[in-house]
Design an enzyme around this catalytic site. Structure first.
Site, PDB file in Angstrom:
ATOM      1  N   GLU A  44       0.872  -1.184   0.000  1.00  0.00           N
ATOM      2  CA  GLU A  44       0.000   0.000   0.000  1.00  0.00           C
ATOM      3  C   GLU A  44       0.906   1.230   0.000  1.00  0.00           C
ATOM      4  OE1 GLU A  44      -3.697   2.126   2.391  1.00  0.00           O
ATOM      5  OE2 GLU A  44      -2.197   1.019   3.535  1.00  0.00           O
ATOM      6  N   ASP A 118      -3.065  11.533  -2.395  1.00  0.00           N
ATOM      7  CA  ASP A 118      -3.176  12.994  -2.496  1.00  0.00           C
ATOM      8  C   ASP A 118      -3.527  13.361  -3.940  1.00  0.00           C
ATOM      9  OD1 ASP A 118      -2.454  13.337   0.189  1.00  0.00           O
ATOM     10  OD2 ASP A 118      -0.318  13.202  -0.305  1.00  0.00           O
ATOM     11  N   THR A 191     -10.244   2.469   4.947  1.00  0.00           N
ATOM     12  CA  THR A 191      -9.124   3.303   5.404  1.00  0.00           C
ATOM     13  C   THR A 191      -9.711   4.425   6.282  1.00  0.00           C
ATOM     14  OG1 THR A 191      -9.120   5.068   3.741  1.00  0.00           O
ATOM     15  CG2 THR A 191      -8.181   2.952   3.068  1.00  0.00           C
TER      16      THR A 191
HETATM   17  N1  SAM Z   1      -4.315   5.919   2.680  1.00  0.00           N
HETATM   18  C1  SAM Z   1      -4.689   6.657   3.874  1.00  0.00           C
HETATM   19  C2  SAM Z   1      -6.178   6.712   4.005  1.00  0.00           C
HETATM   20  O1  SAM Z   1      -6.859   6.404   3.022  1.00  0.00           O
HETATM   21  O2  SAM Z   1      -6.682   7.029   5.096  1.00  0.00           O
HETATM   22  C3  SAM Z   1      -4.068   8.058   3.887  1.00  0.00           C
HETATM   23  C4  SAM Z   1      -4.518   8.986   2.800  1.00  0.00           C
HETATM   24  S1  SAM Z   1      -3.637  10.546   2.819  1.00  0.00           S
HETATM   25  C5  SAM Z   1      -4.634  11.555   1.797  1.00  0.00           C
HETATM   26  C6  SAM Z   1      -2.268  10.218   1.746  1.00  0.00           C
HETATM   27  C7  SAM Z   1      -1.064   9.679   2.486  1.00  0.00           C
HETATM   28  O3  SAM Z   1      -0.091   9.289   1.538  1.00  0.00           O
HETATM   29  C8  SAM Z   1      -0.398  10.706   3.391  1.00  0.00           C
HETATM   30  O4  SAM Z   1      -0.233  10.147   4.673  1.00  0.00           O
HETATM   31  C9  SAM Z   1       0.934  10.978   2.704  1.00  0.00           C
HETATM   32  O5  SAM Z   1       1.959  11.288   3.636  1.00  0.00           O
HETATM   33  C10 SAM Z   1       1.188   9.677   1.986  1.00  0.00           C
HETATM   34  N2  SAM Z   1       2.029   9.814   0.778  1.00  0.00           N
HETATM   35  C11 SAM Z   1       1.783  10.591  -0.281  1.00  0.00           C
HETATM   36  N3  SAM Z   1       2.737  10.463  -1.211  1.00  0.00           N
HETATM   37  C12 SAM Z   1       3.625   9.553  -0.724  1.00  0.00           C
HETATM   38  C13 SAM Z   1       4.844   9.006  -1.214  1.00  0.00           C
HETATM   39  N4  SAM Z   1       5.354   9.381  -2.390  1.00  0.00           N
HETATM   40  N5  SAM Z   1       5.493   8.107  -0.461  1.00  0.00           N
HETATM   41  C14 SAM Z   1       4.998   7.732   0.754  1.00  0.00           C
HETATM   42  N6  SAM Z   1       3.849   8.229   1.286  1.00  0.00           N
HETATM   43  C15 SAM Z   1       3.165   9.127   0.554  1.00  0.00           C
END
Ligand code: SAM
Length: 213
Positions: A44, A118, A191
């Site tokens: 994931e 994101d 999630t």
């Molecule tokens: N998947 C979780 C959920 O659905 O509740 C979190 C969603 S949150 C909008 C997006 C997460 O992806 C953030 O915690 C961000 O730090 C992480 N993230 C975004 N780009 C990433 C990357 N290139 N590598 C690792 N983590 C990343």
């Protein structure tokens, strides 16, 4: 996502280095040695606070899971959930998934989940979207032939963009669901973002795609 400085985060991760893997780049091509069972590996990307990866670990002991989350103050939430779930088939990596080919060998991964990534809505940020074609190239390299990507999001624009991107890349789109929660699915592991947006009555989109063979 609200971020708080957590000065104890480093110690907490170090104490639990059986879950948060130290020096993950050195494990490339040898991930199966990190787990007690040699079984399929699912990733994931952007695990957030870990409800999905810990829930999937519990629901699927026959699969090994790796959750990648770059923000330290967020991944410690995921670590807490993995410990609470008492699962031995989940590992967490506190790294940026900017190039998965540095972390995984060719064909090392069976499935990839992109959950509520994101959206990066501005067109000048398109390259940062996790479904931009440069990311798809990485996914294709590390996934086994016939491996699939499963994506969930509340964001219609990101969903439409991603379907276009998958399709232009030549992926086979096997499922498109425009309202995942219309029907009760006992196997859908939610999630944190999914719980939040579906409680507000927003539709949740899901697709499953495969790369061309
Ligand atoms: N998947 C979780 C959920 O659905 O509740 C979190 C969603 S949150 C909008 C997006 C997460 O992806 C953030 O915690 C961000 O730090 C992480 N993230 C975004 N780009 C990433 C990357 N290139 N590598 C690792 N983590 C990343």
């Amino acid at each position: 996502m609200r971020l708080r400085n957590k000065p104890w985060a480093d110690d907490f991760m170090q104490e639990n280095n059986h879950v948060v893997v130290e020096e993950p780049f050195s494990k490339k091509e040898n991930w199966k040695n990190e787990f007690t069972e040699d079984q399929p590996l699912h990733l994931e990307i952007g695990s957030g606070k870990g409800a999905f990866i810990s829930g999937m670990g519990k629901q699927h002991p026959e699969i090994n899971f790796i959750g990648i989350e770059r923000v330290k103050s967020v991944i410690v939430g995921a670590l807490r959930k993995v410990l609470d779930a008492e699962v031995s088939n989940v590992r967490l990596l506190n790294v940026d998934a900017s190039d998965l080919r540095d972390l995984f060998g060719d064909n090392e991964v069976d499935q990839i989940y992109l959950n509520f990534s994101d959206p990066w809505p501005k067109s000048r940020h398109e390259k940062r979207r996790l479904t931009f074609h440069t990311f798809l190239e990485q996914y294709e390299a590390v996934l086994k032939p016939n491996g699939q990507i499963v994506m969930k999001t509340d964001n219609q624009q990101l969903f439409e963009y991603s379907l276009m991107s998958f399709s232009q890349y030549g992926c086979k789109i096997e499922e498109v669901n425009l309202d995942l929660h219309t029907l009760e699915d006992p196997y859908n592991v939610m999630t944190e973002y999914e719980e939040k947006f579906s409680n507000k009555g927003q539709p949740i989109y899901r697709c499953r795609v495969r790369f061309p063979e």
